[in-house]
Write a protein that holds these residues in place. Structure first.
Motif, PDB file in Angstrom:
ATOM      1  N   LEU A  14      88.363  30.415  28.312  1.00  0.00           N
ATOM      2  CA  LEU A  14      88.732  31.452  29.278  1.00  0.00           C
ATOM      3  C   LEU A  14      88.021  32.773  28.984  1.00  0.00           C
ATOM      4  O   LEU A  14      87.658  33.514  29.899  1.00  0.00           O
ATOM      5  CB  LEU A  14      90.254  31.648  29.281  1.00  0.00           C
ATOM      6  CG  LEU A  14      91.063  30.472  29.835  1.00  0.00           C
ATOM      7  CD1 LEU A  14      92.551  30.671  29.577  1.00  0.00           C
ATOM      8  CD2 LEU A  14      90.793  30.270  31.325  1.00  0.00           C
ATOM      9  N   LYS A  34      84.487  32.467  30.179  1.00  0.00           N
ATOM     10  CA  LYS A  34      84.452  32.495  31.646  1.00  0.00           C
ATOM     11  C   LYS A  34      84.367  33.933  32.159  1.00  0.00           C
ATOM     12  O   LYS A  34      83.747  34.201  33.187  1.00  0.00           O
ATOM     13  CB  LYS A  34      85.702  31.797  32.201  1.00  0.00           C
ATOM     14  CG  LYS A  34      85.616  31.463  33.668  1.00  0.00           C
ATOM     15  CD  LYS A  34      86.692  30.469  34.080  1.00  0.00           C
ATOM     16  CE  LYS A  34      86.413  29.971  35.492  1.00  0.00           C
ATOM     17  NZ  LYS A  34      87.327  28.889  35.890  1.00  0.00           N
ATOM     18  N   GLU A  35      84.985  34.863  31.425  1.00  0.00           N
ATOM     19  CA  GLU A  35      84.925  36.269  31.825  1.00  0.00           C
ATOM     20  C   GLU A  35      83.503  36.828  31.730  1.00  0.00           C
ATOM     21  O   GLU A  35      83.199  37.870  32.324  1.00  0.00           O
ATOM     22  CB  GLU A  35      85.882  37.102  30.965  1.00  0.00           C
ATOM     23  CG  GLU A  35      87.352  36.813  31.245  1.00  0.00           C
ATOM     24  CD  GLU A  35      88.237  37.937  30.771  1.00  0.00           C
ATOM     25  OE1 GLU A  35      87.994  39.094  31.159  1.00  0.00           O
ATOM     26  OE2 GLU A  35      89.180  37.655  29.999  1.00  0.00           O
ATOM     27  N   GLU A  49      80.341  28.928  31.942  1.00  0.00           N
ATOM     28  CA  GLU A  49      81.211  27.763  32.088  1.00  0.00           C
ATOM     29  C   GLU A  49      81.074  26.912  30.831  1.00  0.00           C
ATOM     30  O   GLU A  49      80.013  26.331  30.583  1.00  0.00           O
ATOM     31  CB  GLU A  49      80.829  26.953  33.336  1.00  0.00           C
ATOM     32  CG  GLU A  49      81.171  27.634  34.649  1.00  0.00           C
ATOM     33  CD  GLU A  49      82.677  27.847  34.846  1.00  0.00           C
ATOM     34  OE1 GLU A  49      83.468  26.997  34.392  1.00  0.00           O
ATOM     35  OE2 GLU A  49      83.048  28.882  35.440  1.00  0.00           O
ATOM     36  N   SER A  84      83.184  24.073  27.962  1.00  0.00           N
ATOM     37  CA  SER A  84      84.170  22.991  28.018  1.00  0.00           C
ATOM     38  C   SER A  84      84.297  22.324  26.658  1.00  0.00           C
ATOM     39  O   SER A  84      83.602  22.668  25.707  1.00  0.00           O
ATOM     40  CB  SER A  84      83.752  21.950  29.067  1.00  0.00           C
ATOM     41  OG  SER A  84      82.520  21.370  28.720  1.00  0.00           O
TER      42      SER A  84
END
Length: 232
Positions: free
Chosen positions: A128, A131-132, A136, A138
């Protein structure tokens, strides 16, 4: 259940010194839990979260393979690096300047008793945060940590993780590459995984330097939501 976490930023500190501090905090919490059970007491157990940056150091987890360290003692000394075999999970990794290391020393009985969920939440806080920054990231199946471009020939790791837990008390944690010198990873087979690259936030963003204080605040924000906790 104590959902407050004592937050400290230890700055640049020697690895062994902080490992000893972790062991002391870990033992204090475990001993308190044993006392609670023995005396049927209800003494509140503490939670800690430490940010730290280490001088150049390589650490090998208890399930790691020593052959993943590619330097001998003289070569280590020439690079100004140290090497420790330690008691977390995982294989070999590197810590150094420009890397944000986080050590949550939590009594998971204050939150939830699930180590798998704990690791996934650590990963999620980093995912997260990235993401900012428009990245992306994972998980990679069977490989703890946070990755970019999983499932492609360009898969690369940006955050390593390894923890130890006993009686639901955790120690060790995560290492997020922010402004780190990636050349130091060439001296090991990172996490024992051949053929996978390592990257850092500044490289991915094409910046000379990323504001590490800002990254830390973003990590804490997401950690707070995931663990439903308060930092003090």
């Amino acid at each position: 259940m104590n959902k407050t976490i004592q937050l400290q930023d230890l700055g640049l500190r020697d690895y062994k010194q902080v490992w000893d501090l972790q062991e002391a905090a870990f033992k204090e919490t475990v001993d308190l839990k044993i006392r609670n059970r023995r005396e049927e007491a209800q003494l509140e157990t503490p939670n800690h979260f430490w940010f730290v940056e280490h001088p150049h150091v390589y650490t090998l987890g208890k399930s790691g393979d020593e052959s993943n360290m590619l330097l001998n003692e003289n070569q280590l000394a020439a690079k100004g690096a140290t090497y420790y075999k330690i008691n977390r999970g995982g294989d070999i990794t590197y810590h150094g300047p420009g890397q944000i290391v986080g050590y949550p020393i939590l009594d998971l009985e204050n939150f939830f008793t699930d180590i798998h969920k704990y690791l996934r939440f650590l990963e999620e806080a980093i995912i997260l945060t990235l993401k900012e920054y428009g990245l992306e990231s994972s998980r990679s199946e069977g490989e703890t940590g946070v990755w970019l471009d999983v499932g492609t020939p360009f898969a690369r790791k940006i955050c390593a993780m390894g923890v130890r837990a006993s009686r639901w008390v955790t120690m060790h944690g995560f290492a997020l590459n922010v402004n780190v010198d990636l050349g130091y990873f060439d001296n090991i087979i990172p996490c024992g995984i051949r053929g996978k690259a390592v990257t850092s936030l500044n490289v991915e963003l094409g910046l000379a330097k990323v504001d590490e204080a800002e990254v830390k605040q973003k990590i804490l924000k997401h950690f707070r939501v995931l663990f439903e906790c308060e930092f003090v």
